[in-house]
Enzyme design. Structure first.
Site, PDB file in Angstrom:
ATOM      1  N   ASP A   1     -48.334  14.980 -68.808  1.00 23.72           N
ATOM      2  CA  ASP A   1     -49.576  15.267 -67.993  1.00 23.72           C
ATOM      3  C   ASP A   1     -50.548  16.203 -68.814  1.00 23.72           C
ATOM      4  O   ASP A   1     -50.191  17.230 -69.167  1.00 23.72           O
ATOM      5  CB  ASP A   1     -49.315  15.567 -66.560  1.00 23.72           C
ATOM      6  CG  ASP A   1     -50.526  15.790 -65.497  1.00 23.72           C
ATOM      7  OD1 ASP A   1     -51.601  15.407 -65.754  1.00 23.72           O
ATOM      8  OD2 ASP A   1     -50.178  16.474 -64.518  1.00 23.72           O
TER       9      ASP A   1
ATOM     10  N   SER B   1     -42.597  16.263 -70.772  1.00 22.25           N
ATOM     11  CA  SER B   1     -43.077  16.564 -69.443  1.00 22.25           C
ATOM     12  C   SER B   1     -43.010  15.192 -68.791  1.00 22.25           C
ATOM     13  O   SER B   1     -41.958  14.553 -68.766  1.00 22.25           O
ATOM     14  CB  SER B   1     -44.444  17.099 -69.465  1.00 22.25           C
ATOM     15  OG  SER B   1     -44.824  17.645 -68.198  1.00 22.25           O
ATOM     16  N   MET B   2     -44.335  14.779 -68.290  1.00 21.31           N
ATOM     17  CA  MET B   2     -44.340  13.620 -67.385  1.00 21.31           C
ATOM     18  C   MET B   2     -44.265  12.433 -68.150  1.00 21.31           C
ATOM     19  O   MET B   2     -43.940  11.262 -67.669  1.00 21.31           O
ATOM     20  CB  MET B   2     -45.819  13.402 -66.722  1.00 21.31           C
ATOM     21  CG  MET B   2     -46.063  12.489 -65.830  1.00 21.31           C
ATOM     22  SD  MET B   2     -47.517  12.537 -64.745  1.00 21.31           S
ATOM     23  CE  MET B   2     -48.340  11.260 -65.999  1.00 21.31           C
TER      24      MET B   2
ATOM     25  N   ASP C   1     -38.672  26.354 -66.564  1.00 23.12           N
ATOM     26  CA  ASP C   1     -39.369  26.583 -68.005  1.00 23.12           C
ATOM     27  C   ASP C   1     -40.789  26.939 -67.583  1.00 23.12           C
ATOM     28  O   ASP C   1     -41.804  26.891 -68.648  1.00 23.12           O
ATOM     29  CB  ASP C   1     -39.548  25.402 -68.736  1.00 23.12           C
ATOM     30  CG  ASP C   1     -40.306  24.112 -68.028  1.00 23.12           C
ATOM     31  OD1 ASP C   1     -41.050  24.215 -67.096  1.00 23.12           O
ATOM     32  OD2 ASP C   1     -40.266  22.955 -68.725  1.00 23.12           O
TER      33      ASP C   1
ATOM     34  N   HIS D   1     -42.824  25.584 -70.791  1.00 26.33           N
ATOM     35  CA  HIS D   1     -43.037  24.085 -70.624  1.00 26.33           C
ATOM     36  C   HIS D   1     -43.729  23.602 -71.871  1.00 26.33           C
ATOM     37  O   HIS D   1     -43.570  22.704 -72.656  1.00 26.33           O
ATOM     38  CB  HIS D   1     -43.668  23.982 -69.328  1.00 26.33           C
ATOM     39  CG  HIS D   1     -43.799  22.408 -68.975  1.00 26.33           C
ATOM     40  ND1 HIS D   1     -42.671  21.490 -68.559  1.00 26.33           N
ATOM     41  CD2 HIS D   1     -44.819  21.531 -69.196  1.00 26.33           C
ATOM     42  CE1 HIS D   1     -42.983  20.566 -68.500  1.00 26.33           C
ATOM     43  NE2 HIS D   1     -44.472  20.186 -68.719  1.00 26.33           N
TER      44      HIS D   1
END
Length: 418
Positions: free
Chosen positions: A34, A187-188, A351, A383
């Site tokens: 994202d 991530s996403m 995270d 993250h």
């Protein structure tokens, strides 16, 4: 030529070949998360939200990430150009009227290495990983590809991208002498990749995919998107008020998709403490009604079953993520902050963005597939910063490089991270 001369010539050619040859690498496709793709926009608007906002351009300009757009006043123009509109009949979104958006750089690495084409350090994304991989013998756009996409949307609206990603994987396989491809997501990008793999045949995955490496995977959602829906997120930019960007952030189906999953949070676990009531994963419909954004609930209905419950990808997995970073867990609002500004936050482990229980979701795959699932955590790896950590990049080197020794394979590695 005498024997000594022949041996000297042979040794010269042998040394040149060993030093110059590249290791037999499996090609890699990078799938960003994202916010991890550049956006370019062209405007032809009849109205704007403010007199100082531009209505028309005869060119595509940088929309995301464009730091100049995040300053006071101009951020109102940015939000209106970046937002989506939801059609509750088709259950799909479209760009803000008069805004044409392109996602540049598909297949290459440039637009996922930096989120601003000027390549300033503040917008570094996959760059340090790519730079290290090039030093190991990878070539940009040949053995190393990128797959940027419209991260505002969830897989139910990404069919064209997913078809293109499938084709990119196949093209990369054939372009590299039928070497299986490694998928590397952040991530996403990981649940998006999982969605693709869940819809491919076992035969296709066996032919084209070597492994799937997940960095900071969001397997069961995260608490943070709930705060975003209620009061916005200032993206850690001090001059930006969270409420100023909420309209755009709410409009993204991916935000609804990344809300906490009922497979990871219990029905009695409070996520939001509000002035009049508490909310759990079973209260989303009421939450969206109470914040007067019932479109958000429709987007959640559209997306929450896309990978829920989790189904194993059916390929070798490597799950890498941070631990012991303070992460939003529960949000406590007062009458003053409710729907207006940041709430008090009760911390959780994770995270910094994704809660620990969601990061650990990939371990569930071990019971659902025969292929191995490897798991490694990195203390205090935040993250986004996980993409720049030396120990993480060293772990990627172990996974990606051939096990047999190769002369000069470490050349330039240390320098690339300093």
């Amino acid at each position: 030529m005498g024997e000594r001369g022949f041996l000297f010539l042979f040794a010269t050619f042998y040394t040149f070949f060993i030093v110059s040859a590249k290791p037999d690498l499996n090609p890699v496709v990078l799938i960003p998360g994202d916010g991890g793709s550049q956006f370019k926009a062209k405007l032809n608007k009849t109205t704007t939200v403010a007199s100082y906002c531009i209505k028309k351009t005869n060119y595509y300009y940088d929309l995301w990430l464009n730091l100049e757009q995040l300053v006071p006043f101009l951020i109102d123009c940015f939000v209106d150009n970046m937002r989506l509109e939801y059609d509750n009949v088709t259950r799909k979104t479209h760009n803000s009227p008069g805004v044409d958006i392109k996602i540049p750089g598909f297949g290459g690495t440039d637009t996922v290495e930096f989120l601003d084409h000027s390549e300033i350090s503040l917008t570094t994304y996959f760059h340090n990983i790519v730079k290290a991989m090039v030093s190991w013998g990878y070539d940009r756009n040949t053995t190393l590809r990128g797959a940027p996409y419209d991260f505002r949307k969830a897989p139910n609206e990404l069919h064209e991208f997913l078809d293109n990603l499938k084709s990119l994987i196949e093209e990369t396989y054939y372009k590299n002498n039928n070497k299986k491809v490694v998928l590397l997501g952040h991530s996403m990008g990981n649940p998006v990749t999982l969605y693709l793999l869940n819809h491919m045949t076992k035969a296709w995955k066996s032919k084209f995919i070597k492994s799937f490496i997940s960095l900071a995977g969001v397997w069961g959602g995260a608490a943070k998107p709930i705060r975003l829906m209620i009061s916005g997120d200032n993206l850690n930019v001090p001059i930006v008020k969270s409420i100023a960007v909420r309209r755009e952030q709410r409009s993204m189906p991916s935000t609804a998709w990344l809300m906490p999953s009922d497979q990871f949070w219990g029905p009695d676990e409070v996520l939001v403490v509000a002035p009049t009531r508490n909310y759990t994963v079973k209260d989303y419909k009421q939450l969206f009604k109470d914040i007067d954004y019932e479109t958000g609930y429709m987007m959640w209905e559209d997306t929450h079953k896309l990978i829920n419950p989790l189904t194993a990808p059916g390929v070798e997995m490597h799950c890498l993520h941070g631990v012991n970073v303070t992460t939003p867990g529960v949000f406590v609002y007062t009458n003053k902050t409710w729907q207006q500004s940041y709430p008090k936050t009760i911390p959780d482990n994770g995270d910094g963005t994704v809660n620990m229980r969601s990061l650990l979701g990939c371990l569930r795959f071990a019971k659902g597939q025969s292929q191995p699932v490897y798991h490694k955590t990195f203390d205090k790896a935040e993250h986004m910063q996980i993409l720049n950590r030396k120990d993480v990049i060293q772990e990627l080197e172990k996974i990606l490089l051939p096990s047999e020794p190769f002369i000069n394979k470490h050349s330039g590695f240390k320098d690339s991270l300093n």
